[in-house]
Scaffold this active site. Structure first.
Site, mmCIF file in Angstrom:
data_model
loop_
_atom_site.group_PDB
_atom_site.id
_atom_site.type_symbol
_atom_site.label_atom_id
_atom_site.label_comp_id
_atom_site.label_asym_id
_atom_site.label_seq_id
_atom_site.Cartn_x
_atom_site.Cartn_y
_atom_site.Cartn_z
ATOM 1 N N ALA A 1 63.788 47.396 32.775
ATOM 2 C CA ALA A 1 62.915 48.225 31.946
ATOM 3 C C ALA A 1 63.174 47.964 30.463
ATOM 4 O O ALA A 1 62.233 47.806 29.678
ATOM 5 C CB ALA A 1 63.123 49.701 32.271
ATOM 6 N N LEU B 1 61.653 44.754 29.506
ATOM 7 C CA LEU B 1 60.202 44.904 29.416
ATOM 8 C C LEU B 1 59.802 45.493 28.073
ATOM 9 O O LEU B 1 58.925 44.971 27.387
ATOM 10 C CB LEU B 1 59.686 45.792 30.559
ATOM 11 C CG LEU B 1 58.234 46.266 30.434
ATOM 12 C CD1 LEU B 1 57.267 45.093 30.491
ATOM 13 C CD2 LEU B 1 57.917 47.287 31.517
ATOM 14 N N TYR B 2 60.448 46.594 27.683
ATOM 15 C CA TYR B 2 60.092 47.245 26.416
ATOM 16 C C TYR B 2 60.301 46.301 25.241
ATOM 17 O O TYR B 2 59.453 46.203 24.351
ATOM 18 C CB TYR B 2 60.878 48.537 26.220
ATOM 19 C CG TYR B 2 60.756 49.511 27.372
ATOM 20 C CD1 TYR B 2 59.548 49.695 28.053
ATOM 21 C CD2 TYR B 2 61.843 50.242 27.816
ATOM 22 C CE1 TYR B 2 59.438 50.573 29.118
ATOM 23 C CE2 TYR B 2 61.747 51.127 28.878
ATOM 24 C CZ TYR B 2 60.541 51.287 29.528
ATOM 25 O OH TYR B 2 60.441 52.154 30.574
ATOM 26 N N ALA B 3 61.414 45.587 25.230
ATOM 27 C CA ALA B 3 61.685 44.641 24.135
ATOM 28 C C ALA B 3 60.619 43.540 24.101
ATOM 29 O O ALA B 3 60.158 43.149 23.023
ATOM 30 C CB ALA B 3 63.078 44.042 24.281
#
Length: 191
Positions: A156, A159-161
């Site tokens: 997760a 993914l955000y990065a």
């Protein structure tokens, strides 16, 4: 085939057992935390500009009219953060202490708070989380999107990065907790 469908507060509350099931499968929380998490999620649906999307597994060979509810394999929701909301106030205070009040207000003053983004483990790694975030953030009028995630090198967090979220706070412990979180944000709109 996965399709994303918006749901308002009433439908979200009606489908809360399914939502909690996905959350539990994805996060594996201690059993004693599940009832509290359900209450928090129900409360979130009353916040200003609440928006939710379900990732539904659709069988293209079936007529939609003959299937009243497609299985939900993921969900994501958020809302406009505002003073008086516990997470908003705690994070704003933490940002002000570490970055200063001006930076804290720049990030949190008109923010879309991504409260929950979860995909059932059987469907992870297929781009569903990324697509839900894009769908959820599309057309939002807030100037930033803010979220919290475990401060560990998780899928997760990666993914955000990859979507342009940057760490605003790391090793952040919420009051009453012990786990470390990262608070991440990015300007809106998403590309």
């Amino acid at each position: 085939m996965i399709e994303f469908r918006g749901a308002g507060p009433a439908e979200f509350a009606e489908r809360l057992e399914t939502v909690i099931g996905i959350y539990t499968a994805a996060m594996n929380p201690p059993q004693e935390q599940i009832a509290g998490r359900k209450t928090i999620m129900r409360n979130h649906s009353t916040y200003p500009y609440f928006q939710c999307y379900f990732a539904e597994l659709r069988d293209s060979s079936l007529d939609a009219a003959s299937v009243p509810e497609f299985p939900i394999v993921g969900f994501a929701y958020g809302f406009q953060g505002a003073p008086g909301q516990w997470w908003h106030d705690v994070v704003l205070r933490g940002l002000a202490e570490r970055l200063g009040p001006e930076a804290a207000n720049a990030w949190m003053g008109h923010a879309f708070e991504l409260a929950e983004i979860h995909v059932h483990p059987d469907y992870q790694g297929k781009g569903i989380g990324r697509a839900m975030i894009r769908t959820l953030c599309a057309g939002r009028r807030e100037r930033s999107a803010i979220l919290s995630t475990h401060d560990q090198p998780t899928a997760a967090r990666h993914l955000y990065a990859s979507m342009g979220f940057t760490d605003l706070l790391t090793a952040f412990v919420f009051p009453g907790g012990h786990e470390e979180y990262a608070i991440a944000g990015r300007p809106l709109p998403l590309p």
